[in-house]
Design an enzyme around this catalytic site. Sequence first.
Site, PDB file in Angstrom:
ATOM      1  N   GLU A   1     -11.718  18.168   0.464  1.00 40.75           N
ATOM      2  CA  GLU A   1     -11.649  18.573   1.871  1.00 40.75           C
ATOM      3  C   GLU A   1     -13.017  18.840   2.496  1.00 40.75           C
ATOM      4  O   GLU A   1     -13.239  18.522   3.669  1.00 40.75           O
ATOM      5  CB  GLU A   1     -10.759  19.821   2.030  1.00 40.75           C
TER       6      GLU A   1
ATOM      7  N   ALA B   1      -3.405  15.050   2.330  1.00 39.73           N
ATOM      8  CA  ALA B   1      -2.775  15.110   3.647  1.00 39.73           C
ATOM      9  C   ALA B   1      -3.191  13.859   4.417  1.00 39.73           C
ATOM     10  O   ALA B   1      -4.214  13.242   4.107  1.00 39.73           O
ATOM     11  CB  ALA B   1      -3.229  16.361   4.372  1.00 39.73           C
TER      12      ALA B   1
ATOM     13  N   GLU C   1      -2.882  19.849  -4.570  1.00 43.84           N
ATOM     14  CA  GLU C   1      -2.198  21.107  -4.229  1.00 43.84           C
ATOM     15  C   GLU C   1      -0.696  21.012  -4.516  1.00 43.84           C
ATOM     16  O   GLU C   1      -0.081  21.957  -5.003  1.00 43.84           O
ATOM     17  CB  GLU C   1      -2.450  21.440  -2.751  1.00 43.84           C
TER      18      GLU C   1
ATOM     19  N   GLY D   1      -4.219  17.522  -0.653  1.00 41.91           N
ATOM     20  CA  GLY D   1      -2.823  17.979  -0.660  1.00 41.91           C
ATOM     21  C   GLY D   1      -2.042  17.470  -1.863  1.00 41.91           C
ATOM     22  O   GLY D   1      -1.051  18.087  -2.261  1.00 41.91           O
TER      23      GLY D   1
HETATM   24  N1  COA Z   1      -4.644   9.911   4.637  1.00 43.32           N
HETATM   25  C1  COA Z   1      -4.334   8.789   5.316  1.00 43.32           C
HETATM   26  N2  COA Z   1      -4.470   7.560   4.816  1.00 43.32           N
HETATM   27  C2  COA Z   1      -4.940   7.465   3.557  1.00 43.32           C
HETATM   28  C3  COA Z   1      -5.282   8.576   2.789  1.00 43.32           C
HETATM   29  C4  COA Z   1      -5.122   9.857   3.388  1.00 43.32           C
HETATM   30  N3  COA Z   1      -5.392  10.978   2.721  1.00 43.32           N
HETATM   31  N4  COA Z   1      -5.731   8.147   1.602  1.00 43.32           N
HETATM   32  C5  COA Z   1      -5.658   6.809   1.614  1.00 43.32           C
HETATM   33  N5  COA Z   1      -5.180   6.393   2.801  1.00 43.32           N
HETATM   34  C6  COA Z   1      -4.940   5.008   3.235  1.00 43.32           C
HETATM   35  C7  COA Z   1      -6.233   4.287   3.551  1.00 43.32           C
HETATM   36  O1  COA Z   1      -6.680   4.601   4.871  1.00 43.32           O
HETATM   37  C8  COA Z   1      -5.789   2.855   3.425  1.00 43.32           C
HETATM   38  O2  COA Z   1      -5.058   2.492   4.564  1.00 43.32           O
HETATM   39  P1  COA Z   1      -5.348   1.058   5.292  1.00 43.32           P
HETATM   40  O3  COA Z   1      -5.011   0.031   4.245  1.00 43.32           O
HETATM   41  O4  COA Z   1      -4.379   1.067   6.433  1.00 43.32           O
HETATM   42  O5  COA Z   1      -6.776   1.080   5.663  1.00 43.32           O
HETATM   43  C9  COA Z   1      -4.800   2.903   2.259  1.00 43.32           C
HETATM   44  O6  COA Z   1      -4.375   4.268   2.186  1.00 43.32           O
HETATM   45  C10 COA Z   1      -5.418   2.534   0.920  1.00 43.32           C
HETATM   46  O7  COA Z   1      -6.549   3.377   0.687  1.00 43.32           O
HETATM   47  P2  COA Z   1      -8.024   2.811   0.387  1.00 43.32           P
HETATM   48  O8  COA Z   1      -9.000   3.849   0.821  1.00 43.32           O
HETATM   49  O9  COA Z   1      -8.182   1.437   0.943  1.00 43.32           O
HETATM   50  O10 COA Z   1      -7.962   2.729  -1.200  1.00 43.32           O
HETATM   51  P3  COA Z   1      -9.195   2.804  -2.206  1.00 43.32           P
HETATM   52  O11 COA Z   1      -8.663   2.412  -3.529  1.00 43.32           O
HETATM   53  O12 COA Z   1     -10.367   2.066  -1.679  1.00 43.32           O
HETATM   54  O13 COA Z   1      -9.601   4.374  -2.250  1.00 43.32           O
HETATM   55  C11 COA Z   1      -9.170   6.721  -2.379  1.00 43.32           C
HETATM   56  C12 COA Z   1      -8.712   5.322  -2.776  1.00 43.32           C
HETATM   57  C13 COA Z   1      -8.094   7.715  -2.819  1.00 43.32           C
HETATM   58  C14 COA Z   1     -10.487   7.082  -3.107  1.00 43.32           C
HETATM   59  C15 COA Z   1      -9.391   6.792  -0.859  1.00 43.32           C
HETATM   60  O14 COA Z   1      -8.244   6.273  -0.211  1.00 43.32           O
HETATM   61  C16 COA Z   1      -9.624   8.172  -0.331  1.00 43.32           C
HETATM   62  O15 COA Z   1     -10.718   8.722  -0.497  1.00 43.32           O
HETATM   63  N6  COA Z   1      -8.613   8.769   0.339  1.00 43.32           N
HETATM   64  C17 COA Z   1      -8.733  10.042   0.981  1.00 43.32           C
HETATM   65  C18 COA Z   1      -8.707  11.164  -0.038  1.00 43.32           C
HETATM   66  C19 COA Z   1      -8.897  12.507   0.639  1.00 43.32           C
HETATM   67  O16 COA Z   1      -9.930  12.813   1.181  1.00 43.32           O
HETATM   68  N7  COA Z   1      -7.834  13.319   0.585  1.00 43.32           N
HETATM   69  C20 COA Z   1      -7.858  14.645   1.120  1.00 43.32           C
HETATM   70  C21 COA Z   1      -7.332  14.669   2.498  1.00 43.32           C
HETATM   71  S1  COA Z   1      -7.387  16.332   3.138  1.00 43.32           S
END
Ligand code: COA
Length: 260
Positions: free
Chosen positions: A134, A66, A114, A111
């Site tokens: 989460e 999400a 999910e 999400g």
């Molecule tokens: N919501 C909003 N933005 C998200 C996102 C999310 N769930 N997951 C990634 N993004 C965005 C990042 O903020 C970043 O945006 P920016 O370039 O404007 O800063 C872009 O997507 C790229 O992500 P980034 O974190 O730079 O990539 P990465 O390769 O370093 O890491 C992940 C990849 C998936 C490990 C990391 O993005 C992450 O942990 N995301 C969240 C996962 C999460 O907790 N999901 C559950 C949500 S309830």
Amino acid sequence: MPFENLLVETRERIARVTLNRPHKLNALNRATIGELGACCEQLAGDPGVGVVILTGAGEKAFVAGADINELASQTPIEGKEYGLAGQAVLNRIENLGKPVIAAVNGYALGGGCELAMACTLRIASVNARFGQPEVKLGIIPGYGGTQRLPRLVGTGRALQLLLTGEQIQADEALRIGLVNEVVAAAELLPRCEAIARLILANAPIAVRLATEAVYRGLQMPLADGLYLEATLFGLACSTEDMKEGTRAFLEKRTARFTGA
Ligand code: COA
């Protein structure tokens, strides 16, 4: 109808829906969830679509969860509504009346995991990563993760993923039954299309009834599920395709199903 965050393309009765926010790793914001819901309604009512493949744009992510920007500022009431609205869309995917294959091409977190679990089948590329992180954000899954994950992989494995928030790789997802198959990245969409074609070769009503028997039956005691199965079996016997399928077998030819 064109969508802002989805690409939809249909060929030979296979609709490919691509979540298209690669700069945000296809994170599900409200707008995308809304579009996904509208898209499901279109696909459900389109007789030209028999199977749906759902995937993510880019090489990194299926869906990274999400949208945390939106999550960060919501009130408790908004949080509940957000959960219910997302659950309704995922329930619609599960009950679309046509198989939905998740082509998991990268991160399927929160999400995203999910969403994949609401699909009928999950095929993962070797670079896919799954997780329910989460608890690291001070929340719990809100799009069915606490319910579908234990049903798919068992209580203990589900709780380990839900409580640690750790990511697992595609081979581990395969080992615990979270995905059906793992393939090379280049093979992901071709493999999903091949599975879709195998399904499309079968009687559409039978495919639908078998799916319903499984999902409805899982919510029932065994005796009731078996009774449902017998009832749906009887319903399948009323179709033209049942006559055609059995006749074709006896005549040693390929059946020509019409969905009637
Ligand atoms: N919501 C909003 N933005 C998200 C996102 C999310 N769930 N997951 C990634 N993004 C965005 C990042 O903020 C970043 O945006 P920016 O370039 O404007 O800063 C872009 O997507 C790229 O992500 P980034 O974190 O730079 O990539 P990465 O390769 O370093 O890491 C992940 C990849 C998936 C490990 C990391 O993005 C992450 O942990 N995301 C969240 C996962 C999460 O907790 N999901 C559950 C949500 S309830």
